[in-house]
Design a protein around this motif. Structure first.
Motif, PDB file in Angstrom:
ATOM      1  N   PHE A 169       0.985 -23.458  -5.308  1.00 56.86           N
ATOM      2  CA  PHE A 169       0.867 -24.061  -6.584  1.00 56.86           C
ATOM      3  C   PHE A 169       0.178 -25.202  -6.574  1.00 56.86           C
ATOM      4  O   PHE A 169      -0.990 -25.462  -7.505  1.00 56.86           O
ATOM      5  CB  PHE A 169       2.311 -23.910  -7.339  1.00 56.86           C
ATOM      6  CG  PHE A 169       2.353 -24.772  -8.460  1.00 56.86           C
ATOM      7  CD1 PHE A 169       1.771 -24.304  -9.935  1.00 56.86           C
ATOM      8  CD2 PHE A 169       2.361 -26.194  -8.642  1.00 56.86           C
ATOM      9  CE1 PHE A 169       1.862 -25.045 -11.077  1.00 56.86           C
ATOM     10  CE2 PHE A 169       2.514 -27.091  -9.714  1.00 56.86           C
ATOM     11  CZ  PHE A 169       2.263 -26.302 -10.976  1.00 56.86           C
ATOM     12  N   TRP A 170       0.397 -26.296  -6.003  1.00 53.86           N
ATOM     13  CA  TRP A 170      -0.168 -27.294  -5.670  1.00 53.86           C
ATOM     14  C   TRP A 170      -1.625 -27.326  -5.400  1.00 53.86           C
ATOM     15  O   TRP A 170      -2.347 -28.216  -5.767  1.00 53.86           O
ATOM     16  CB  TRP A 170       0.817 -28.438  -4.993  1.00 53.86           C
ATOM     17  CG  TRP A 170       1.937 -28.988  -5.937  1.00 53.86           C
ATOM     18  CD1 TRP A 170       3.199 -28.611  -5.682  1.00 53.86           C
ATOM     19  CD2 TRP A 170       1.917 -29.482  -7.210  1.00 53.86           C
ATOM     20  NE1 TRP A 170       4.126 -29.166  -6.467  1.00 53.86           N
ATOM     21  CE2 TRP A 170       3.259 -29.553  -7.322  1.00 53.86           C
ATOM     22  CE3 TRP A 170       0.984 -30.199  -7.922  1.00 53.86           C
ATOM     23  CZ2 TRP A 170       3.525 -30.341  -8.781  1.00 53.86           C
ATOM     24  CZ3 TRP A 170       1.125 -30.877  -9.016  1.00 53.86           C
ATOM     25  CH2 TRP A 170       2.704 -31.029  -9.513  1.00 53.86           C
ATOM     26  N   GLN A 171      -1.680 -26.356  -4.448  1.00 55.50           N
ATOM     27  CA  GLN A 171      -3.432 -26.268  -3.874  1.00 55.50           C
ATOM     28  C   GLN A 171      -4.016 -25.809  -5.213  1.00 55.50           C
ATOM     29  O   GLN A 171      -5.178 -26.189  -5.250  1.00 55.50           O
ATOM     30  CB  GLN A 171      -3.343 -25.259  -2.797  1.00 55.50           C
ATOM     31  CG  GLN A 171      -2.808 -25.847  -1.449  1.00 55.50           C
ATOM     32  CD  GLN A 171      -2.793 -24.735  -0.241  1.00 55.50           C
ATOM     33  OE1 GLN A 171      -2.377 -23.540  -0.496  1.00 55.50           O
ATOM     34  NE2 GLN A 171      -3.320 -25.206   0.797  1.00 55.50           N
ATOM     35  N   SER A 172      -3.515 -24.854  -5.867  1.00 57.74           N
ATOM     36  CA  SER A 172      -4.270 -24.324  -7.094  1.00 57.74           C
ATOM     37  C   SER A 172      -4.354 -25.327  -8.304  1.00 57.74           C
ATOM     38  O   SER A 172      -5.494 -25.347  -8.790  1.00 57.74           O
ATOM     39  CB  SER A 172      -3.495 -23.072  -7.566  1.00 57.74           C
ATOM     40  OG  SER A 172      -3.387 -22.044  -6.440  1.00 57.74           O
ATOM     41  N   ALA A 173      -3.474 -26.240  -8.483  1.00 60.19           N
ATOM     42  CA  ALA A 173      -3.309 -27.243  -9.547  1.00 60.19           C
ATOM     43  C   ALA A 173      -4.368 -28.485  -9.397  1.00 60.19           C
ATOM     44  O   ALA A 173      -4.915 -28.981 -10.048  1.00 60.19           O
ATOM     45  CB  ALA A 173      -1.854 -27.479  -9.876  1.00 60.19           C
ATOM     46  N   THR A 174      -4.116 -29.047  -8.065  1.00 58.65           N
ATOM     47  CA  THR A 174      -4.709 -30.126  -7.544  1.00 58.65           C
ATOM     48  C   THR A 174      -5.973 -30.083  -6.570  1.00 58.65           C
ATOM     49  O   THR A 174      -6.309 -31.123  -6.161  1.00 58.65           O
ATOM     50  CB  THR A 174      -3.529 -31.325  -7.353  1.00 58.65           C
ATOM     51  OG1 THR A 174      -2.929 -30.684  -6.387  1.00 58.65           O
ATOM     52  CG2 THR A 174      -2.532 -31.441  -8.670  1.00 58.65           C
ATOM     53  N   GLY A 175      -5.891 -28.930  -5.689  1.00 62.41           N
ATOM     54  CA  GLY A 175      -6.967 -29.025  -4.784  1.00 62.41           C
ATOM     55  C   GLY A 175      -6.771 -29.912  -3.675  1.00 62.41           C
ATOM     56  O   GLY A 175      -5.561 -29.956  -3.202  1.00 62.41           O
ATOM     57  N   ASP A 176      -7.635 -30.728  -3.310  1.00 60.57           N
ATOM     58  CA  ASP A 176      -7.469 -31.618  -2.039  1.00 60.57           C
ATOM     59  C   ASP A 176      -6.727 -32.633  -2.516  1.00 60.57           C
ATOM     60  O   ASP A 176      -6.124 -33.378  -1.284  1.00 60.57           O
ATOM     61  CB  ASP A 176      -8.777 -31.875  -1.778  1.00 60.57           C
ATOM     62  CG  ASP A 176      -9.834 -30.892  -0.879  1.00 60.57           C
ATOM     63  OD1 ASP A 176      -9.130 -29.815  -0.411  1.00 60.57           O
ATOM     64  OD2 ASP A 176     -11.090 -31.043  -0.823  1.00 60.57           O
ATOM     65  N   ARG A 177      -6.348 -32.774  -3.676  1.00 64.49           N
ATOM     66  CA  ARG A 177      -5.326 -33.867  -4.072  1.00 64.49           C
ATOM     67  C   ARG A 177      -3.812 -33.435  -3.747  1.00 64.49           C
ATOM     68  O   ARG A 177      -2.830 -34.273  -3.846  1.00 64.49           O
ATOM     69  CB  ARG A 177      -5.510 -34.385  -5.317  1.00 64.49           C
ATOM     70  CG  ARG A 177      -6.744 -35.135  -5.658  1.00 64.49           C
ATOM     71  CD  ARG A 177      -7.099 -35.483  -7.158  1.00 64.49           C
ATOM     72  NE  ARG A 177      -6.083 -36.406  -7.620  1.00 64.49           N
ATOM     73  CZ  ARG A 177      -5.810 -37.730  -7.373  1.00 64.49           C
ATOM     74  NH1 ARG A 177      -7.321 -38.206  -6.789  1.00 64.49           N
ATOM     75  NH2 ARG A 177      -5.414 -38.404  -7.847  1.00 64.49           N
ATOM     76  N   SER A 178      -3.819 -32.001  -3.411  1.00 64.50           N
ATOM     77  CA  SER A 178      -2.381 -31.630  -3.089  1.00 64.50           C
ATOM     78  C   SER A 178      -1.432 -32.332  -2.233  1.00 64.50           C
ATOM     79  O   SER A 178      -0.409 -32.288  -2.037  1.00 64.50           O
ATOM     80  CB  SER A 178      -2.626 -30.414  -3.074  1.00 64.50           C
ATOM     81  OG  SER A 178      -3.180 -29.978  -1.677  1.00 64.50           O
TER      82      SER A 178
ATOM     83  N   PRO B 292      -1.420 -27.340   5.463  1.00 66.10           N
ATOM     84  CA  PRO B 292      -2.338 -27.584   4.272  1.00 66.10           C
ATOM     85  C   PRO B 292      -2.646 -28.981   3.787  1.00 66.10           C
ATOM     86  O   PRO B 292      -3.611 -29.425   3.177  1.00 66.10           O
ATOM     87  CB  PRO B 292      -1.756 -26.613   3.362  1.00 66.10           C
ATOM     88  CG  PRO B 292      -0.734 -25.710   4.161  1.00 66.10           C
ATOM     89  CD  PRO B 292      -0.677 -26.630   5.297  1.00 66.10           C
ATOM     90  N   ALA B 293      -1.339 -29.782   3.813  1.00 67.74           N
ATOM     91  CA  ALA B 293      -1.645 -31.014   3.184  1.00 67.74           C
ATOM     92  C   ALA B 293      -2.699 -31.952   4.057  1.00 67.74           C
ATOM     93  O   ALA B 293      -3.305 -32.564   3.347  1.00 67.74           O
ATOM     94  CB  ALA B 293      -0.167 -31.666   3.183  1.00 67.74           C
ATOM     95  N   HIS B 294      -2.395 -32.030   5.427  1.00 70.04           N
ATOM     96  CA  HIS B 294      -3.141 -32.662   6.332  1.00 70.04           C
ATOM     97  C   HIS B 294      -4.678 -32.233   6.142  1.00 70.04           C
ATOM     98  O   HIS B 294      -5.589 -33.251   6.241  1.00 70.04           O
ATOM     99  CB  HIS B 294      -2.865 -32.756   7.605  1.00 70.04           C
ATOM    100  CG  HIS B 294      -1.491 -33.799   7.719  1.00 70.04           C
ATOM    101  ND1 HIS B 294      -0.233 -33.232   7.625  1.00 70.04           N
ATOM    102  CD2 HIS B 294      -1.411 -35.116   8.245  1.00 70.04           C
ATOM    103  CE1 HIS B 294       0.723 -34.326   7.729  1.00 70.04           C
ATOM    104  NE2 HIS B 294      -0.158 -35.285   8.227  1.00 70.04           N
ATOM    105  N   CYS B 295      -4.973 -30.911   6.103  1.00 70.87           N
ATOM    106  CA  CYS B 295      -6.574 -30.472   5.763  1.00 70.87           C
ATOM    107  C   CYS B 295      -6.702 -31.089   4.501  1.00 70.87           C
ATOM    108  O   CYS B 295      -8.061 -31.520   4.660  1.00 70.87           O
ATOM    109  CB  CYS B 295      -6.184 -28.936   5.877  1.00 70.87           C
ATOM    110  SG  CYS B 295      -6.136 -28.269   7.769  1.00 70.87           S
ATOM    111  N   ALA B 296      -6.246 -30.986   3.411  1.00 70.71           N
ATOM    112  CA  ALA B 296      -6.532 -31.283   2.215  1.00 70.71           C
ATOM    113  C   ALA B 296      -6.775 -32.975   2.250  1.00 70.71           C
ATOM    114  O   ALA B 296      -7.708 -33.349   1.666  1.00 70.71           O
ATOM    115  CB  ALA B 296      -5.577 -31.038   1.174  1.00 70.71           C
TER     116      ALA B 296
END
Length: 521
Positions: A161-170, A246-250
Motif C-alpha cells: 500500500f505505502w509503496q503504491s501510495a508514496t513510491g520512494d518516500r514509502s 523495500p524501505a531501504h531500497c526506496a
C-alpha cells in the motif's frame, strides 16, 4: 565523516579518514556511540567523535498497543505484566515469613489455629492469582513476539500500500528508524559546514543528501560523494521483516540522485549501480585493499602473534578465517571439515567471538571432538591485520552464493594476499576467477565440505607453490591502499576544481579545506 558504527573494526572507514587527513584535509569522523555518551579520540590526524543515536523511532506504533486479537486477556504493553508478577512474588515471600512466625508461635504454645486456616486460604489464593498472572503474561509475550516479526499477510499488504501510495518516500512509513540517524547526526554536520560530504552506503546517503540540501539553501556550495559498499538488493534479507528491504531500497533510490560522485568497491558493482540508478558516469572503484605494512603502524606498537594465541608451534598447519561472523560467510564448512584434516588447526578472527553464531560453531566443534583445534580470536587493529594473518598456513574464504559475494574481491582477499597466504575460496564468480587466473590458491564448491577438504589438502601438500605467485612483479602493488587513495584524491579534485589542492599535513602554515566524509557499515 558519518558512519553507522563505532569506527573500530571498520578498516575502510579508518583508512579513508587517515588518508584524507594525511593529504591535508580537515577530517571529522562522526560515528555511533556504543552507549549514551559521546566519545572522542584521534585517528592519525583525523578527529573521531562517536555520537549517541536514539532507537526511539524503531518502536512501531502497534508495539505500544494491546493486541486484542492475538491476546485478548494479555496485559497492555505498559509494564503491567512485570508489575503484577513482582506483586505475586512479594505476596508469596510475605506468606513464607508469616508461616514461619506462626510455627514459632505454635511452638511457644500460643493458639494459631484460626490464623493458620486463614493463611492456608491466602496461600490457595496466591497460587490461583499466580496462575492467572502467568497465563496473562504468557499471552502478552506471545503477542509481543508475534508482532516483532513483520512477515505476515498484513505486513505484505501494508508494504504494498505505502509503496503504491508514496513510491520512494514509502521508507518513512516502512522504516521510520532511518530518521534516528538524521536526528542524531544532522545538526552536527550542519555545524561543521563541510565543503564535501562523503556518505558511505545506504543508511548514510540520506543523512548526507539532506545536509547538502540544507547547506545549498543557505548559499554554501557542498559536494556529495556516495560510497556504495554493497549492492543493497543483494544483501541477505531479514527473514522476519517484509518491510526492511523495500524501505531501504526506496531510501537509497530517493537520495542517490543527489550524489555528485559515486564510489564503490568493485567494477562489477559499479556496473550494477549505474544500471540501477541511471548514473551518467560509471562509479569510480576504490578497493578496500590493505596499506603497506608500515603505513599506519605506531613505532611503539607490536602485533600479536597468531600462533602464540592459538598455542601451536610454527610447523602445525593453521587455517585462518578473518572477518565478520555470519551463517552466509560459510564458517561452518571449516568446522565440519576439521576432523578430516589431520592435525590442522583452524583460527577464526571475528568481530563477535562471544556471539550466538560463533558459540554455536564452538559447540559443534565439541560434538565433533575437535574443540582443541578450533580457536576463536577477536579483531586486531586494521593496520596489524596483514602481519597478524601472515603466521597462518593458508587463508580461507568459504562464503556462500549471494549476489554481493559474486561480484567483489572482498577485503580479506587482499589481506590474505598481502600476508602471502595461499587461499582456499568458494566458487563465487569474481574471486574464484581471480584465484584460478593467478594460481594463488584452490577453489571449492560453496557449502560442499568434501570438496573443501580436497582443496585444503591440495594446498597443504605444497603451500610454497601457491605462495610463490606473490613474487610476480606488479601483482601486489595494485592491491594496496596507497593506490586506492590516489583515486579518492582524484575524485575530490574533480568535484572541487576551483579550490586549491589541499596542502600536505607537513605544511602547517597553510589553511586546509574542510572535508566531511560520511561513512557507513
Amino acid at each position: 565523516m558519518l558512519v553507522d558504527n563505532a569506527v573500530n573494526g571498520d578498516s575502510r572507514v579508518q583508512k579513508i579518514a587517515r588518508s584524507a587527513a594525511e593529504a591535508g584535509w580537515t577530517v571529522t569522523l562522526l560515528g555511533r556511540s556504543p552507549d549514551k555518551e559521546e566519545h572522542t579520540w584521534q585517528l592519525g590526524q583525523a578527529e573521531v567523535r562517536l555520537l549517541p543515536v536514539s532507537n526511539t523511532l524503531s518502536t512501531r506504533p502497534h508495539q505500544l498497543r494491546r493486541n486484542w486479537l492475538r491476546a485478548p486477556l494479555g496485559y497492555p504493553p505498559n509494564g503491567a505484566a512485570a508489575l503484577r508478577s513482582q506483586q505475586v512474588k512479594a505476596w508469596r515471600a510475605d506468606l513464607r515469613v508469616r508461616r514461619i512466625e506462626l510455627d514459632m508461635q505454635a511452638s511457644a504454645g500460643k493458639p494459631v489455629g484460626v490464623r493458620r486456616q486463614m493463611l492456608r486460604a491466602e496461600s490457595f489464593a496466591v497460587r490461583a492469582v499466580g496462575r492467572w498472572v502467568r497465563f496473562r503474561r504468557g499471552q502478552s509475550h506471545r503477542a509481543r513476539d508475534a508482532r516483532q516479526r513483520l512477515d505476515g499477510p498484513w505486513d505484505r499488504l501494508y508494504t504494498r500500500f505505502w509503496q503504491s501510495a508514496t513510491g520512494d518516500r514509502s521508507w518513512r512509513r516502512l522504516e521510520p528508524a532511518l530518521w534516528d540517524w538524521e536526528l542524531s547526526f544532522g545538526k552536527v554536520v550542519d555545524r561543521l559546514k563541510p565543503d564535501l560530504i562523503h556518505a558511505h552506503d545506504f543508511r548514510m546517503i540520506g543523512v548526507g543528501a539532506r545536509a547538502v540540501l540544507r547547506a545549498r539553501s543557505a548559499g554554501r556550495t557542498v559536494k556529495l560523494v556516495w560510497d556504495a559498499h554493497e549492492f543493497l538488493p543483494g544483501i541477505r534479507p531479514r527473514r522476519d521483516d517484509e518491510r526492511w528491504m523495500p524501505a531501504h531500497c526506496a531510501h537509497e533510490r530517493e537520495y542517490a540522485p543527489y550524489a555528485d560522485a559515486v564510489l564503490t568497491v568493485s567494477s562489477g558493482l559499479a556496473e550494477w549501480l549505474q544500471e540501477r540508478h541511471g548514473l551518467a558516469k560509471l562509479p569510480d572503484v576504490v578497493l578496500n585493499a590493505p596499506g603497506k605494512l608500515d603505513s599506519f603502524v605506531d613505532l611503539d606498537e607490536s602485533t600479536p602473534n597468531l600462533r602464540t594465541l592459538c598455542g601451536i608451534d610454527d610447523v602445525t598447519p593453521l587455517l585462518v578465517y578473518s572477518g565478520a561472523a555470519a551463517e552466509q560467510r560459510g564458517m561452518a564448512t571449516m568446522v565440519e571439515a576439521l576432523p578430516h584434516l589431520g592435525d590442522a588447526h583452524a583460527a577464526f578472527v571475528v568481530n563477535s567471538p562471544s556471539g550466538r553464531y560463533v558459540q554455536g560453531l564452538v559447540a559443534r566443534a565439541e560434538e565433533l571432538g575437535v574443540a582443541d583445534r578450533m580457536h576463536v580470536l577477536p579483531y586486531v587493529a586494521h593496520h596489524q591485520v596483514v602481519s597478524f594473518l601472515s603466521a597462518a598456513t593458508l587463508g580461507v574464504i568459504p562464503i556462500h552464493h549471494w549476489p554481493n559475494h559474486e561480484i567483489a574481491l572482498i577485503t580479506k582477499f587482499f589481506e590474505y594476499s598481502h600476508a602471502r597466504l595461499p587461499m582456499v575460496v568458494s566458487d563465487v564468480k569474481t574471486m574464484a576467477a581471480m584465484v584460478r587466473e593467478t594460481g594463488q590458491g584452490e577453489v571449492f564448491t560453496a557449502e560442499d565440505v568434501t570438496d573443501f577438504i580436497r582443496a585444503v589438502r591440495a594446498v597443504l601438500a605444497d603451500p610454497e607453490r601457491y605462495r610463490a605467485v606473490y613474487d610476480r612483479p606488479g601483482l601486489l602493488e595494485g592491491w594496496t591502499w596507497e593506490a586506492q587513495a590516489q583515486v579518492l584524491e582524484q575524485v575530490y579534485s574533480r568535484l572541487l576544481p576551483d579550490r586549491p589542492a589541499p596542502p600536505r599535513a607537513a605544511d602547517p602554515d597553510v589553511e586546509t579545506t574542510s572535508l566531511s566524509i560520511g561513512m557507513a557499515r
